[in-house]
Scaffold this active site. Sequence first.
Site, short mmCIF file in Angstrom:
data_model
loop_
_atom_site.label_atom_id
_atom_site.label_comp_id
_atom_site.label_asym_id
_atom_site.label_seq_id
_atom_site.Cartn_x
_atom_site.Cartn_y
_atom_site.Cartn_z
N ARG A 45 0.86 -1.19 0.00
CA ARG A 45 0.00 0.00 0.00
C ARG A 45 0.88 1.23 0.00
O ARG A 45 0.64 2.21 -0.69
CB ARG A 45 -0.96 0.02 1.19
CG ARG A 45 -1.69 1.35 1.28
CD ARG A 45 -2.90 1.46 2.22
NE ARG A 45 -2.94 0.52 3.30
CZ ARG A 45 -2.20 0.60 4.42
NH1 ARG A 45 -1.35 1.60 4.58
NH2 ARG A 45 -2.31 -0.31 5.35
N TYR A 97 -16.19 18.29 -14.05
CA TYR A 97 -16.55 16.89 -14.30
C TYR A 97 -17.64 16.46 -13.30
O TYR A 97 -17.53 16.73 -12.10
CB TYR A 97 -15.30 16.01 -14.16
CG TYR A 97 -15.58 14.54 -14.29
CD1 TYR A 97 -15.90 13.99 -15.52
CD2 TYR A 97 -15.54 13.71 -13.19
CE1 TYR A 97 -16.18 12.64 -15.65
CE2 TYR A 97 -15.80 12.35 -13.30
CZ TYR A 97 -16.13 11.83 -14.54
OH TYR A 97 -16.40 10.49 -14.66
N ASP A 169 -7.26 19.70 -13.53
CA ASP A 169 -7.62 18.37 -14.03
C ASP A 169 -7.25 18.35 -15.51
O ASP A 169 -7.93 18.95 -16.34
CB ASP A 169 -9.12 18.12 -13.80
CG ASP A 169 -9.57 16.75 -14.30
OD1 ASP A 169 -8.88 16.16 -15.16
OD2 ASP A 169 -10.64 16.29 -13.84
N LYS A 194 -8.44 7.60 -19.25
CA LYS A 194 -8.68 8.19 -20.57
C LYS A 194 -7.41 8.13 -21.43
O LYS A 194 -6.98 7.05 -21.75
CB LYS A 194 -9.22 9.61 -20.39
CG LYS A 194 -10.25 9.76 -19.26
CD LYS A 194 -11.58 9.08 -19.55
CE LYS A 194 -12.47 8.95 -18.32
NZ LYS A 194 -12.81 10.20 -17.66
C1 LIG Z 1 -13.31 10.49 -16.28
C2 LIG Z 1 -12.90 11.77 -15.65
C3 LIG Z 1 -12.65 11.86 -14.27
C4 LIG Z 1 -12.87 10.70 -13.33
O1 LIG Z 1 -12.00 9.67 -13.58
P1 LIG Z 1 -12.31 8.12 -13.23
O2 LIG Z 1 -11.05 7.46 -13.66
O3 LIG Z 1 -13.52 7.73 -14.03
O4 LIG Z 1 -12.56 8.04 -11.77
C5 LIG Z 1 -12.24 13.07 -13.77
N1 LIG Z 1 -12.08 14.16 -14.57
C6 LIG Z 1 -12.33 14.12 -15.90
C7 LIG Z 1 -12.16 15.34 -16.70
C8 LIG Z 1 -12.75 12.93 -16.48
O5 LIG Z 1 -13.01 12.90 -17.80
#
Ligand SMILES: *Cc1c(COP(=O)(O)O)cnc(C)c1O
Length: 385
Positions: A45, A97, A169, A194
Amino acid sequence: MQENTAILHSIPVDPLTGAISTPIYQTSTFVQQAPGVHLGFDYARSNNPTRAVLEQLIAKLEKGSRGYAFASGLAAIDAVIKLLEQGDEIIAVDDIYGGAFRLLTHVYQKFGITVKYVDTTHAPNILEAITPKTKLLWIETPTNPTLKISDLQAIAHIAQQHNLLLCVDNTFASPAAQQPITLGADLVIHSATKYLGGHSDLIAGLVVTKTPELGEKIKFIQNASGAILGPFDAWLVIRGIETLGLRVKQHSQNAQAIAEFLLTQPSVKNVYYPGLPSHHNHHIAAQQQRHFGGIIAFDLHSDSKEDAAYIASNTQLFKLAESLGGVKSLVCQPCEMTHKSIPREKRYASGVTDSLIRLSVGLEDAEDLINDLKHVFSTLKSDRK
Ligand SMILES: *Cc1c(COP(=O)(O)O)cnc(C)c1O
């Protein structure tokens, strides 16, 4: 050394065996020579060698000092929010988001952390929202799904003057297109689900900090809360990053061609793509991004929910699904899918109309993707009248 060379060669050869692919250390614990005497790993961890390679790699990619890998993008966001204390205020981009909105509203509000949502495409709007309790600015650029662009340098300047942390982000741009720390951000988070993973085969999140001090705080939270990324998924993200530069370049080239095609379609009303000169704040995107990315949104003159559903359901190459950033193209209708929980009026205010369609442009040949869209437009009922 150029960027792609630097990325590939900052993934170390395994010092133990010479393996050129990072080994997956599928272990929970590490044998110690004497109590407290070990090779830098005691419990998985706290630290894992496969995860450590990814963490150093993302720090390098984002030009930060430390990186940390989490079980999801939301777990990464959660770790950053945990830097705050009861009574602190966040100023966030109004197009945040949806999952981040849910976390802030339904989890953190009850612990006394509050958020003000601001249209950050005009940076001075932030100034009006700052109070003595403001601690954190939370920005996405481009945003989901209408690709709103905010000026990161101008916002970083405001953050510095008011002693606020700036977290970006960077999921939509990816570090191949935009490096917020070089523009003044203190923290960057990613949904590595992504573009970084890039193959629609994992869920992962990353945090990068500008300073080692901030890094130590995130590291403490990562170990204390425990939402770490497992070694196999860490390996998949490393593997994805190896082709990130190549992919983002091609995603962007394909998306530019498709956005320009959409502009010529009589049934299309607005096309949202930062690479179009008509896009709001295009000049800022051109300054702070190396590529404009693979996401496009557009809506229809009919503003018909049914027409949009028809398009989203009848493309052959663009598959109907949530998420984005993978090698295969995806299409979604935000009002029925990703943005269903948002009241219609609020949706319309941010451009998420009933007929809005979001494309995640993949790595197929652009000509085939355009032909796929051409075909579905030509069979749209309201066009045939
Ligand atoms: C998908 C996404 C998230 C969240 O990510 P997860 O991996 O689904 O928890 C946060 N910010 C943006 C801009 C996203 O597209």
